[in-house]
Scaffold this motif. Sequence first.
Motif, mmCIF file in Angstrom:
data_model
loop_
_atom_site.group_PDB
_atom_site.id
_atom_site.type_symbol
_atom_site.label_atom_id
_atom_site.label_comp_id
_atom_site.label_asym_id
_atom_site.label_seq_id
_atom_site.Cartn_x
_atom_site.Cartn_y
_atom_site.Cartn_z
ATOM 1 N N THR A 1 -8.773 0.756 3.496
ATOM 2 C CA THR A 1 -10.845 -0.214 3.765
ATOM 3 C C THR A 1 -10.734 -0.973 4.011
ATOM 4 N N THR A 2 -9.626 -2.614 3.899
ATOM 5 C CA THR A 2 -9.970 -3.238 5.017
ATOM 6 C C THR A 2 -9.882 -3.573 6.557
ATOM 7 N N LEU A 3 -9.305 -2.209 6.525
ATOM 8 C CA LEU A 3 -8.975 -2.365 8.022
ATOM 9 C C LEU A 3 -9.791 -2.031 8.641
ATOM 10 N N VAL A 4 -10.743 -0.697 8.074
ATOM 11 C CA VAL A 4 -11.471 0.361 9.247
ATOM 12 C C VAL A 4 -12.900 -0.557 8.998
ATOM 13 N N TRP A 44 -6.895 -7.436 22.160
ATOM 14 C CA TRP A 44 -5.113 -8.008 21.500
ATOM 15 C C TRP A 44 -5.693 -8.689 20.809
ATOM 16 N N LEU A 45 -6.787 -9.564 20.805
ATOM 17 C CA LEU A 45 -6.602 -10.635 19.534
ATOM 18 C C LEU A 45 -7.271 -9.968 18.575
ATOM 19 N N ALA A 46 -8.738 -9.432 18.521
ATOM 20 C CA ALA A 46 -8.566 -8.552 18.135
ATOM 21 C C ALA A 46 -7.396 -7.464 16.760
ATOM 22 N N ASN A 47 -6.816 -6.642 17.876
ATOM 23 C CA ASN A 47 -6.194 -6.321 16.856
ATOM 24 C C ASN A 47 -4.836 -7.022 16.504
ATOM 25 N N SER A 48 -4.447 -8.620 16.422
ATOM 26 C CA SER A 48 -3.613 -8.732 16.309
ATOM 27 C C SER A 48 -3.975 -8.910 14.405
ATOM 28 N N VAL A 49 -5.202 -9.015 14.564
ATOM 29 C CA VAL A 49 -5.643 -9.412 12.632
ATOM 30 C C VAL A 49 -5.098 -8.031 12.115
ATOM 31 N N ILE A 50 -5.461 -6.725 12.906
ATOM 32 C CA ILE A 50 -4.902 -5.370 12.342
ATOM 33 C C ILE A 50 -3.379 -5.551 12.304
ATOM 34 N N ILE A 53 -2.678 -7.694 9.059
ATOM 35 C CA ILE A 53 -2.496 -6.884 7.621
ATOM 36 C C ILE A 53 -1.562 -5.793 7.446
ATOM 37 N N ALA A 54 -1.455 -5.229 8.662
ATOM 38 C CA ALA A 54 -0.652 -4.387 8.331
ATOM 39 C C ALA A 54 0.684 -4.947 7.895
ATOM 40 N N TRP A 55 1.296 -6.241 8.142
ATOM 41 C CA TRP A 55 2.444 -6.110 8.259
ATOM 42 C C TRP A 55 2.353 -7.059 6.953
ATOM 43 N N PHE A 56 1.111 -7.333 6.327
ATOM 44 C CA PHE A 56 2.021 -8.795 4.782
ATOM 45 C C PHE A 56 1.600 -7.514 4.034
ATOM 46 N N GLU A 57 0.788 -6.259 4.190
ATOM 47 C CA GLU A 57 0.006 -5.429 2.851
ATOM 48 C C GLU A 57 1.531 -4.765 1.816
ATOM 49 N N ARG A 58 0.903 -5.182 1.419
ATOM 50 C CA ARG A 58 2.550 -4.554 0.714
ATOM 51 C C ARG A 58 2.121 -3.390 -0.571
ATOM 52 N N ASP A 59 1.974 -1.950 -0.719
ATOM 53 C CA ASP A 59 1.481 -1.107 -1.622
ATOM 54 C C ASP A 59 2.491 -1.339 -2.969
ATOM 55 N N ILE A 60 1.259 -0.297 -4.046
ATOM 56 C CA ILE A 60 2.701 -0.844 -5.108
ATOM 57 C C ILE A 60 3.570 0.877 -5.273
ATOM 58 N N SER A 61 4.923 0.353 -6.313
ATOM 59 C CA SER A 61 5.189 1.045 -6.409
ATOM 60 C C SER A 61 4.926 2.299 -7.116
ATOM 61 N N ASP A 62 6.129 3.279 -6.824
ATOM 62 C CA ASP A 62 5.300 4.823 -7.937
ATOM 63 C C ASP A 62 5.056 4.127 -9.404
#
Length: 127
Positions: A1-4, A44-50, A53-62
């Motif tokens: 939701t942060t990216l959207v 390019w610059l607006a999408n570099s933030v995306i 965020i996608a690079w550093f965001e980690r999902d939680i384990s099962d």
Amino acid sequence: TTLVKYITYSWLVVGFILFFYMFYCMFSGQQIFFNSLYLTIYAWLANSVIVAIAWFERDISDETALANPLSYQLGASNILLGYEQVLAMAGRALLHSGVLLIVFYSTDLTMGIEQLGAVMFVSLIML
């Protein structure tokens, strides 16, 4: 939701600035941004933030998800992307674009349209 939310907010601010500028130039078709600058650098610059965020965001384990089922409750109940949140985001984008236009038009009226567009463009990226 942060990216959207970020993508929608950034493009709403740019869209509102272009919309308000049409009233300023009396719908003459004059552009505030150069097409090449607008299409290449802002995207390019607006999408570099995306990407960041996608690079550093980690999902939680099962195991963590099974131990804490309320961690996904926000997404299931649509709290972060409800009508109130979307309208608040559009209101903030409208306010920020209006403030950017008022500040830049009231500071230096001797500035050419190219300089005004470049300064506003950089401030959009920093916003």
